[in-house]
Design an enzyme around this catalytic site. Sequence first.
Site, short mmCIF file in Angstrom:
data_model
loop_
_atom_site.label_atom_id
_atom_site.label_comp_id
_atom_site.label_asym_id
_atom_site.label_seq_id
_atom_site.Cartn_x
_atom_site.Cartn_y
_atom_site.Cartn_z
CB THR A 1 42.57 -21.99 -14.63
OG1 THR A 1 42.48 -23.43 -14.56
CG2 THR A 1 44.02 -21.60 -14.86
CB VAL B 1 39.23 -17.40 -9.61
CG1 VAL B 1 39.23 -17.01 -8.14
CG2 VAL B 1 38.07 -16.73 -10.34
N GLY B 2 42.07 -18.86 -9.73
CA GLY B 2 43.20 -19.48 -9.03
C GLY B 2 44.51 -18.77 -9.30
CD GLU C 1 40.79 -29.86 -8.18
OE1 GLU C 1 40.89 -29.76 -9.42
OE2 GLU C 1 39.74 -30.09 -7.59
#
Length: 485
Positions: A232, A234-235, A252
């Site tokens: 999460t 890095v996302g 995702e």
Amino acid sequence: MNETSPIWEDKIYLGQWQTAEGPQAAVIGPATGEVLAKVQTATPVDVGRAALIANSAQQHWATLPFDQKAEILRRAAALLKERAEEINRWNIRECGSTAAKAEWELQVTYEQAQMAAALPMQPNGQIFPSSMPGRRNYWKRVPIGTVGVIAPWNFPILLAMRSVFPALAMGNCVILKPAPMSAICGGALMAEVLEAAGLPEGVFHVLPGGPEVGEALVQHSDVGMISFTGSTAVGEKIGETCGRMLKKCALELGGNNAMVILDDADLDAAASSAAWGAFLHQGQICMQAGRHLVHRSVADKYMNKLAERATRLVTGDPWKQQVHLGPLINETQARRVEEIVNRSVAMGANVVAGGKRDGNFFEATVLSGVTPEMPAFGEEIFGPVAPITLFDSDEEAIALVNASPYGLAAAIHSASTERAQRFAERIRVGMVHINDQTVNNEFQVPFGGMGRSGTSGRFGGPANLDEFTTTQWVSVMEQGIQYPF
């Protein structure tokens, strides 16, 4: 392929195998720490080279008849099966996968390829009525152009190709950045498969490397979409960059998934589902059953049944022996799991089974007495740990599920499917499995989460038609209109 000097040792795949300026990187086996091979890495300059080549190749690929695209993807599926022994071998050695996990991953990747092969022949638009006499309105899906795919190491083949295959099917070129820990099975071997399947030169690229390669891919103006599977943290950064650039992205991300055991559950079935959901691939799965929420009246029986299953699981090197749990991907992750367990125990949790680390190996672990303020409840563990938290009512259980900012998957066990479905309607997760476990994947069903588990994008089945395209409205008048001015 010459096993003593494979082509990916000194080249990267830019639509064909080419030399690169980046250094070679060692591929380390997580079970032994030995160097298994070396791979050539890419640089940000190579991202620019790949984007230029892809943009040049994309128009021809997009206009290729649908049956020809489908045939290439079907050949790729067949080649996955033909090369299964080699691909599975690298999955086991690079990623610490057990043989059964590697075989399952290859099978579902094969299914993804077959599903993607059916996409180009689907209806790609609609005709809308018009208030203008004589006007025809066409609305259709069109390729994005070049799609960047950034894949993780835990299911490196499936989680890369579930984006690569449908993106190709919809007429896009693809640049894949595999995780450094799985650059062979999740990158180089997939380039060989697609090349052998007859994919035109320049349509697919594989760029192994570190974060700087991923950042260059996300920031490149000629890459029209990013599909990212990973953490999460890095996302969120990728989403921020894509938002600023008005670039499409599919994220995702992580999960802290609840396994809910109601007071009328079949405890044998629930414990079986829980063991599979918590300990499969050493718990290194975004859908792992990371929080076991159990009604107080059945908690002791459930705990004993789950602990009994955990103690029977064998941990070891899956390349050398038949085991249930292999190594965690590296020492950093193994120490992190150990630290979460130890901090939770210091706060009052009890180790019912397992709890010990040996290098990169961690035993299947069951914790009791876990409360919401403990790290074993609040953090995504990504290890073989099943923390048990008690509740006294459905309302309390719903609140516990929704207490997590993640919202990927949940499982609910109850003798009443009607009760379980009512429960499911009130929890904020993207996927709910009743009388099953949390780690489910079917290629034909859209997959994805809510909250900090990802954007509203979905992978799988008909969702791929929209995920990997944009749309265009074309209106047609046989004769021009005379407007007032």
